[in-house]
Design a protein around this motif. Structure first.
Motif, PDB file in Angstrom:
ATOM      1  N   GLN A 231       0.854  -0.801  -0.203  1.00 30.05           N
ATOM      2  CA  GLN A 231      -0.068   0.043  -0.301  1.00 30.05           C
ATOM      3  C   GLN A 231       0.943   1.197  -0.277  1.00 30.05           C
ATOM      4  N   GLN A 232       0.671   1.796  -1.365  1.00 29.52           N
ATOM      5  CA  GLN A 232       1.938   3.218  -1.311  1.00 29.52           C
ATOM      6  C   GLN A 232       0.764   4.511  -0.118  1.00 29.52           C
ATOM      7  N   PHE A 233       1.670   4.708   0.969  1.00 26.86           N
ATOM      8  CA  PHE A 233       1.482   5.735   1.579  1.00 26.86           C
ATOM      9  C   PHE A 233       1.694   7.325   0.825  1.00 26.86           C
ATOM     10  N   TYR A 234       0.641   8.333   0.226  1.00 30.64           N
ATOM     11  CA  TYR A 234       1.048  10.207  -0.581  1.00 30.64           C
ATOM     12  C   TYR A 234       0.992  10.204   0.740  1.00 30.64           C
ATOM     13  N   LYS A 235       1.215  11.385   0.447  1.00 29.46           N
ATOM     14  CA  LYS A 235       1.484  12.785   1.211  1.00 29.46           C
ATOM     15  C   LYS A 235      -0.572  13.524   1.512  1.00 29.46           C
ATOM     16  N   PRO A 236      -1.088  13.532   2.287  1.00 28.59           N
ATOM     17  CA  PRO A 236      -2.245  13.997   1.942  1.00 28.59           C
ATOM     18  C   PRO A 236      -2.593  15.681   1.234  1.00 28.59           C
ATOM     19  N   ILE A 237      -3.449  15.561  -0.289  1.00 23.91           N
ATOM     20  CA  ILE A 237      -3.805  17.266   0.064  1.00 23.91           C
ATOM     21  C   ILE A 237      -4.306  18.263   1.049  1.00 23.91           C
ATOM     22  N   PRO A 238      -3.660  18.994   1.513  1.00 18.20           N
ATOM     23  CA  PRO A 238      -4.382  20.325   2.093  1.00 18.20           C
ATOM     24  C   PRO A 238      -5.428  20.366   1.381  1.00 18.20           C
TER      25      PRO A 238
END
Length: 269
Positions: free
Chosen positions: A114-121
């Protein structure tokens, strides 16, 4: 661009065996991933062969030996034209295969499933929804800035945000006289408090509580201190002589004898 021939079964012949169920085989002995060529390890000769067909699946006809070109006899594998039936959940099988491949991979080459991406503000809230201290000037500037940049707010019509800003401006405008009066009353109370604190009677009471002529005289006096003299503020509780002179003399004599006994030993060393 050459035409790609579809992979359909061109013969109705089979090896007259019961269909081969994928659920009876090891998961690593076949490949049925979507978008890839279906293949299987032949149960008879244990070589990888292509699975032909779309509706009816068969193992492609093949020889037992791959060295026919070198002169060996062409022997047809009994597993040729073997019917294949997909009776498994392809998604679950694919998930398991991916996990097996990841476990077999070196640790430094592994990657999380599972790839974890920085949440979009989250987008900033519109000016009409910002909860802050609203003054007459801020409400007016917000309303005018919205009118200049909004194409829907023309003449007497407003959009949703424009209507909210307009109502806020009118509300603050109606409340401004009461705000001004409350502000002036607070300023009057502050000036009245300052005048009470600076009254001559109050200042005289403060001087009487925290000062006086004696304190003022001591603060203003600047006398030169003679070196080695005792201060006049030195209290009587500080002893200037031992309380028991006889005991003090005996103790000094004992310390002198102890030092005299240790002195020859140091000299001999």
């Amino acid at each position: 661009m050459p035409h790609k021939r579809p992979g359909r079964v061109r013969t109705k012949n089979t090896n007259r065996r019961a269909p081969l169920l994928l659920s009876t085989m090891a998961p690593e002995d076949f490949n049925v991933r979507p978008g890839e060529v279906k293949s299987i390890a032949c149960p008879d000769c244990r070589t990888w062969r292509r699975i032909m067909g779309d509706a009816v699946l068969k193992i492609r006809e093949h020889c037992i030996s791959d060295k026919v070109a070198e002169g060996e006899k062409h022997t047809l594998c009994p597993g040729s034209d073997q019917l294949v039936e997909i009776d498994i959940d392809v998604r679950r099988w694919q998930t398991r295969q991916n996990r097996l491949l990841r476990d077999a991979m070196p640790q430094e080459n592994r990657r999380a499933a599972q790839q974890f991406y920085k949440p979009i503000p989250a987008p900033a809230a519109p000016v009409s929804r910002i909860k802050a201290e609203v003054t007459l000037e801020t409400a007016r500037q917000s309303y005018l800035a919205h009118r200049r940049g909004c194409t829907l707010c023309v003449k007497g019509h407003h959009c949703t945000d424009g209507g909210t800003l307009a109502r806020r401006y009118v509300l603050v405008l109606n409340q401004e006289p009461a705000r001004r009066e409350a502000r002036e009353e607070q300023e009057r109370q502050e000036r009245r408090t300052v005048r009470k604190q600076m009254a001559p009677a109050v200042r005289k009471a403060q001087w009487a509580k925290h000062g006086g002529e004696a304190v003022e005289t001591a603060n203003n006096r600047c006398a030169e201190r003679i070196a080695g003299s005792l201060s006049e503020f030195r209290g009587p509780q500080l002893p200037l002589a031992p309380q028991n002179p006889a005991a003090h003399d005996r103790r000094q004599a004992e310390l002198g004898n102890q030092y005299a006994r240790k002195a020859p030993a140091r000299s001999a060393a």
